[in-house]
Motif scaffolding. Structure first.
Motif, short mmCIF file in Angstrom:
data_model
loop_
_atom_site.label_atom_id
_atom_site.label_comp_id
_atom_site.label_asym_id
_atom_site.label_seq_id
_atom_site.Cartn_x
_atom_site.Cartn_y
_atom_site.Cartn_z
N GLU A 81 0.82 -1.21 0.00
CA GLU A 81 0.00 0.00 0.00
C GLU A 81 0.86 1.26 0.00
O GLU A 81 0.59 2.23 -0.73
CB GLU A 81 -0.92 -0.01 1.22
CG GLU A 81 -1.97 1.09 1.21
CD GLU A 81 -3.00 0.94 2.32
OE1 GLU A 81 -3.56 1.98 2.73
OE2 GLU A 81 -3.25 -0.20 2.76
N ALA A 82 1.92 1.24 0.80
CA ALA A 82 2.82 2.40 0.84
C ALA A 82 3.54 2.58 -0.49
O ALA A 82 3.73 3.71 -0.97
CB ALA A 82 3.84 2.21 1.96
N THR A 83 3.91 1.47 -1.13
CA THR A 83 4.60 1.53 -2.41
C THR A 83 3.69 2.08 -3.50
O THR A 83 4.12 2.87 -4.35
CB THR A 83 5.12 0.13 -2.81
OG1 THR A 83 6.00 -0.35 -1.78
CG2 THR A 83 5.88 0.17 -4.12
N ARG A 84 2.44 1.67 -3.50
CA ARG A 84 1.49 2.19 -4.49
C ARG A 84 1.33 3.70 -4.36
O ARG A 84 1.17 4.41 -5.36
CB ARG A 84 0.14 1.50 -4.35
CG ARG A 84 0.09 0.09 -4.90
CD ARG A 84 -1.35 -0.39 -5.08
NE ARG A 84 -2.11 -0.35 -3.83
CZ ARG A 84 -2.16 -1.37 -2.96
NH1 ARG A 84 -1.48 -2.48 -3.21
NH2 ARG A 84 -2.87 -1.27 -1.85
N ARG A 85 1.37 4.18 -3.13
CA ARG A 85 1.16 5.61 -2.89
C ARG A 85 2.41 6.44 -3.21
O ARG A 85 2.32 7.51 -3.83
CB ARG A 85 0.75 5.82 -1.44
CG ARG A 85 0.57 7.27 -1.03
CD ARG A 85 -0.61 7.93 -1.74
NE ARG A 85 -0.81 9.29 -1.28
CZ ARG A 85 -1.64 9.63 -0.29
NH1 ARG A 85 -2.37 8.69 0.30
NH2 ARG A 85 -1.76 10.87 0.08
N PHE A 86 3.58 5.93 -2.79
CA PHE A 86 4.78 6.77 -2.84
C PHE A 86 5.86 6.30 -3.81
O PHE A 86 6.84 7.00 -4.03
CB PHE A 86 5.40 6.87 -1.45
CG PHE A 86 4.51 7.49 -0.42
CD1 PHE A 86 3.96 8.75 -0.62
CD2 PHE A 86 4.23 6.84 0.78
CE1 PHE A 86 3.15 9.35 0.34
CE2 PHE A 86 3.41 7.42 1.74
CZ PHE A 86 2.87 8.68 1.52
N GLY A 87 5.71 5.10 -4.36
CA GLY A 87 6.82 4.53 -5.13
C GLY A 87 7.67 3.67 -4.20
O GLY A 87 7.30 3.42 -3.05
N THR A 88 8.79 3.21 -4.72
CA THR A 88 9.64 2.30 -3.96
C THR A 88 10.00 2.87 -2.59
O THR A 88 10.49 4.00 -2.48
CB THR A 88 10.94 2.01 -4.72
OG1 THR A 88 10.61 1.44 -6.00
CG2 THR A 88 11.82 1.03 -3.96
N ILE A 89 9.73 2.10 -1.55
CA ILE A 89 10.05 2.52 -0.19
C ILE A 89 11.54 2.28 0.06
O ILE A 89 12.03 1.16 -0.10
CB ILE A 89 9.20 1.74 0.84
CG1 ILE A 89 7.71 2.01 0.61
CG2 ILE A 89 9.61 2.09 2.27
CD1 ILE A 89 7.30 3.47 0.75
N ASN A 90 12.26 3.33 0.45
CA ASN A 90 13.71 3.18 0.67
C ASN A 90 14.12 3.42 2.12
O ASN A 90 15.31 3.46 2.44
CB ASN A 90 14.50 4.09 -0.26
CG ASN A 90 14.16 5.56 -0.09
OD1 ASN A 90 13.44 5.95 0.82
ND2 ASN A 90 14.69 6.40 -0.99
#
Length: 264
Positions: A81-90
C-alpha cells in the motif's frame, strides 16, 4: 554533504508504531529532515489519523495504514500500500513492539508466540517486503530496527521479551550482511528505559506504579532522566539517511547504563 535539514529529502519511509512514542518521534524527525513521503503503520486508526494530521501540518505527505504487525500478510500488504502511494520505499523503521511482562516460569506458549510474532516475525516480513521492492528497483535503502538494552540479557520479568529482542539483533545483522552488496543497509538501536506513553501504561498495569513513578525513576538515573523519544529519533533518522554512509550491521546501545557494568 547535505545538512541535517534535508538529509532525508529523498526518503520514502514506513514507520511502524508511528502513531505514538518512538515511532511518532521518528516520523516527526524525518519530516524535519526533509522527508515528504511517510507511511505510518499501526493498529489504532484514531491515533494514526491524528498523527498524520500533525505531520501534514509540518509539510509532509503522510498516510496511515492500519495493520497488525504480528501478521505477515498485514505486513506485506502495508508495504504494498505504501509503495502504491509513494513509489519504492527506501526507508523502514521497525519501532512497533510489545514489552509484555513474563518471567521464565510465568511465560505461557501464548505469551511467547505473541512477543515473537510482534517483535520478530513482524519486522522480518516488513523487511522482506521493503527489500524485495528495493531489489526490483535496483535502489539503495536503509532499515532501522528498534531493539532494547534488554537484548543483552534483560530483567527476570522480561524473559520472552528479551529473547525476542535478541533474535531481532541477530536478524538485523543477518539482513545487513545479506544485502550490503545491493547497498541496502540494516542497523539497530538498543534504547534503555524510556519515557513513553506505552511505558507509562506498562508501569501502571504490571507494576502498580503511582502517578509520580516517572519523577522517581528519573531521579535514580545517572543522568537524571529516562531516554526521551525525541532524542533517540535524531539517531534513528541519521541511520535512515544517506548521511550515515556505509554503516550497516551496527547495534547501537542508546543508554546511560553500560552493559556489563555492575554497581558503581
Amino acid at each position: 554533504m547535505s545538512d541535517m535539514n534535508d538529509r532525508n529529502s529523498g526518503t520514502r519511509a514506513i514507520v511502524t508504531g508511528g502513531a505514538q512514542g518512538i515511532g511518532f518521534a521518528v516520523a516527526r524527525q524525518l519530516v524535519a529532515e526533509g522527508c515528504k513521503a511517510l507511511a505510518l503503520v499501526g493498529r489504532s486508526r484514531e491515533k494514526g489519523d491524528a498523527a498524520v494530521a500533525r505531520l501534514e501540518k509540518l509539510g509532509a505527505e503522510a498516510i496511515f495504514i492500519s495493520a497488525d504487525v504480528s501478521d505477515p500478510a498485514s505486513c506485506l500488504r502495508a508495504v504494498d500500500e505504501a509503495t502504491r502511494r509513494f513509489g519504492t520505499i527506501n526507508g523502514l523503521v521497525n519501532a512497533a513492539a510489545s514489552s509484555a511482562r513474563g518471567s521464565l516460569l510465568e511465560t505461557t506458549p501464548d505469551l511467547f508466540d505473541f512477543l515473537f510474532d510482534t517483535n520478530v516475525r513482524g519486522p522480518l516480513f516488513l523487511m522482506q517486503g521493503v527489500v524485495k521492492g528495493l531489489l526490483e528497483a535496483k535502489a539503495p535503502g536503509s532499515i532501522v530496527n528498534v531493539l532494547s538494552m534488554s537484548a543483552h540479557a534483560g530483567q527476570s520479568f522480561l524473559t520472552p521479551y528479551s529473547a525476542s529482542k535478541g533474535a531481532l539483533a541477530t536478524l538485523t545483522k543477518n539482513v545487513a550482511a545479506s544485502y550490503r552488496f545491493d547497498r541496502i543497509r540494516c542497523n539497530g538501536v538498543l534504547p534503555g528505559w524510556m519515557d513513553t506513553e506505552g511505558e507509562d501504561a506498562v508501569q501502571k498495569k504490571f507494576h502498580d506504579a503511582a502517578d509520580d513513578w516517572l519523577q522517581k525513576a528519573e531521579a535514580a538515573q545517572p543522568m537524571g532522566q529516562l531516554v526521551k523519544p525525541d532524542q533517540l529519533a535524531v539517531l534513528i533518522a541519521y541511520l535512515v539517511s544517506p548521511q550515515s554512509g556505509v554503516m550497516t550491521g551496527a547495534l547501537v546501545d542508546y543508554d546511560q547504563n553500560v552493559a556489563g557494568v555492575i554497581g558503581e
